[in-house]
Design a protein around this motif. Structure first.
Motif, mmCIF file in Angstrom:
data_model
loop_
_atom_site.group_PDB
_atom_site.id
_atom_site.type_symbol
_atom_site.label_atom_id
_atom_site.label_comp_id
_atom_site.label_asym_id
_atom_site.label_seq_id
_atom_site.Cartn_x
_atom_site.Cartn_y
_atom_site.Cartn_z
ATOM 1 N N PHE A 142 36.008 45.362 39.192
ATOM 2 C CA PHE A 142 36.623 44.065 39.488
ATOM 3 C C PHE A 142 37.905 44.224 40.304
ATOM 4 O O PHE A 142 38.155 43.490 41.265
ATOM 5 C CB PHE A 142 36.935 43.307 38.190
ATOM 6 C CG PHE A 142 35.736 42.671 37.563
ATOM 7 C CD1 PHE A 142 34.803 41.978 38.345
ATOM 8 C CD2 PHE A 142 35.518 42.749 36.200
ATOM 9 C CE1 PHE A 142 33.690 41.383 37.759
ATOM 10 C CE2 PHE A 142 34.408 42.153 35.608
ATOM 11 C CZ PHE A 142 33.493 41.476 36.394
ATOM 12 N N LEU A 165 36.918 45.304 43.857
ATOM 13 C CA LEU A 165 36.387 44.153 44.606
ATOM 14 C C LEU A 165 37.498 43.198 45.009
ATOM 15 O O LEU A 165 37.482 42.618 46.116
ATOM 16 C CB LEU A 165 35.340 43.428 43.759
ATOM 17 C CG LEU A 165 33.996 44.161 43.562
ATOM 18 C CD1 LEU A 165 33.110 43.387 42.589
ATOM 19 C CD2 LEU A 165 33.280 44.319 44.912
ATOM 20 N N CYS A 186 37.630 37.911 41.207
ATOM 21 C CA CYS A 186 37.614 39.270 40.646
ATOM 22 C C CYS A 186 38.875 39.556 39.843
ATOM 23 O O CYS A 186 38.828 40.192 38.777
ATOM 24 C CB CYS A 186 37.471 40.293 41.791
ATOM 25 S SG CYS A 186 35.824 40.294 42.533
#
Length: 438
Positions: A11, A14, A44
């Protein structure tokens, strides 16, 4: 690296990649692409934060449960080191709490079984509260259980005042109090202060003097029964066997010389055992029915010398050195009774030094604070601390062939002369002191 950390790292990566693309599209004035990748990056970040916050909240919940001692949860191990450590800490605290609860239950049950009254007070913010009280304590004072110490002031005012007077420090005393307006009763009271850097306790034990006396009497009676039954069995069992043998021989038509010899031996043994039993009964009769002293003016030194001369063969036989330091003192006493008391002390001293290579018994007569002190000291094995408070109890003995009345009788004799007999342990050996009023 566990699965949770990998997902959280993805996450973050990203979000970073989305931010880079968004900045690149922003520099190229491609607003739609810029907004799209900015939203992806924001999502994210939110997902990463949500994931992290969920673990933090789980950890906070467990820590709060530990703080509040709420162990009704059943958390599971997860793939997150923070939560996992919190779960382990939770179960460790739960186990310790259960152990403490079990120990507390066990200790309270033990204290509840005590035959003496026990109360423990604890001080909080300069105010005393009841930490623990056992049922016997409440039965003695005939009061209900209160958590507040001040409430006992109304229900047991005499007792409350006595504790206040001790200032919750160490004390030991006997006192008389009236319970529920009844006749006053005597009690033994002890207070013990226990304190550390954080807590202060006052342990109070309360016991009825009458109950103590009854227990001592019962113990003495039980000991008497054991001694008497043991002596009777040891004497009558062989006598009974010999009588049966004599009865068998007597029923024969012709008694041979060998049987006659057996009869003579049996009768001699029966006679010896009978005398032994009579002496035993006479010893206990003297304890129970000690005659009144016939007071005469006598020399204490002469009594000591007479007792030493009586036991001189025993001293020589056991190679015991006799040391005397005798002041010439005149007392008003019963000569035979004092001599008997001394003989008992010397016999105990002879037994005490029997295992020594060098054996010494010292007798001293001196005056102190208008008292005449006659002491008998030996360098023997001494008396262990565990039994020092029992040596004057009737029928108590550690010797296999002892009757347990020597010291009891000696103490009774001295008390009949308005004096007292006490024991003092030495680094090596024992010292018995007889105190007379000058």
């Amino acid at each position: 690296m566990n699965k949770t950390k990998i997902v959280w790292l993805i996450f973050i990566l990203l979000a970073i990649v989305g931010g880079i693309f968004a900045f690149d599209f922003y520099s190229q004035n491609k607003w739609i692409n810029c907004i799209l990748f900015s939203l992806v990056s924001l999502v994210c970040v939110i997902l990463a934060q949500t994931s992290a916050l969920s673990y933090i909240r789980k950890t906070e919940k467990l820590l709060l449960a530990i703080q509040k001692k709420d162990f009704s949860l059943f958390p599971k191990i997860e793939e997150n080191s923070l939560v996992d450590n919190a779960v382990k800490l939770y179960y460790q605290s739960k186990e310790e709490h259960l152990s403490l609860s079990s120990y507390k239950l066990l200790y309270e049950e033990i204290l509840n079984q005590l035959e003496i009254g026990l109360m423990i007070l604890t001080e909080k913010n300069n105010v005393w509260e009841v930490f623990y009280v056992n049922p016997v304590f409440l039965e003695i004072l005939e009061i209900p259980k209160y958590n507040s110490w001040n409430l006992y002031e109304k229900k047991a005012s005499d007792f409350y005042k006595i504790i206040e007077q001790t200032n919750y420090e160490n004390s030991q005393e006997f006192f008389d109090i009236s319970i529920n307006a009844n006749t006053k009763q005597s009690f033994s009271l002890r207070t013990k202060k226990v304190q550390n850097a954080k807590h202060r306790f006052c342990i109070i034990s309360l016991e009825s003097v009458q109950k103590i006396i009854e227990q001592k009497e019962k113990l003495a009676w039980n000991n008497l029964m054991k001694v008497i039954s043991h002596e009777l069995l040891n004497t009558l069992t062989p006598v009974n066997s010999l009588i049966q043998n004599l009865e068998y021989i007597a029923n024969q038509e012709i008694i041979e010389k060998e049987d006659q010899q057996d009869m003579k031996k049996s009768l001699m043994i029966i006679n010896s055992k009978s005398k032994q039993l009579l002496n035993f009964v006479d010893d206990y009769r003297q304890v129970a029915e000690l005659p009144k002293p016939v007071f005469k003016t006598i020399s204490l030194t002469n009594i000591v010398e007479s007792a030493l001369n009586f036991l001189k063969p025993e001293f020589e036989k056991n190679h015991i050195k006799i040391v005397n330091s005798l002041e010439n003192q005149i007392i008003l006493a019963d000569e035979k009774m004092i001599e008997r008391c001394l003989i008992n002390l010397y016999l105990n001293a002879i037994y005490a030094v029997s295992d020594n290579v060098e054996r010494t018994i010292t007798t001293e007569i001196k005056t102190q604070n208008k008292r005449i002190i006659l002491s008998v000291e030996d360098n023997g094995i001494g008396i262990s601390k565990e039994i020092q408070d029992k040596i004057f109890l009737p029928f108590f003995t550690t010797r296999s062939n002892g009757s347990g009345i020597g010291l009891t009788l000696s103490k009774s004799i001295i008390e009949a002369h308005k004096g007292y007999l006490n024991y003092k342990p030495l680094e090596q050996g024992s010292r018995f002191e007889i105190w007379f009023i000058e």
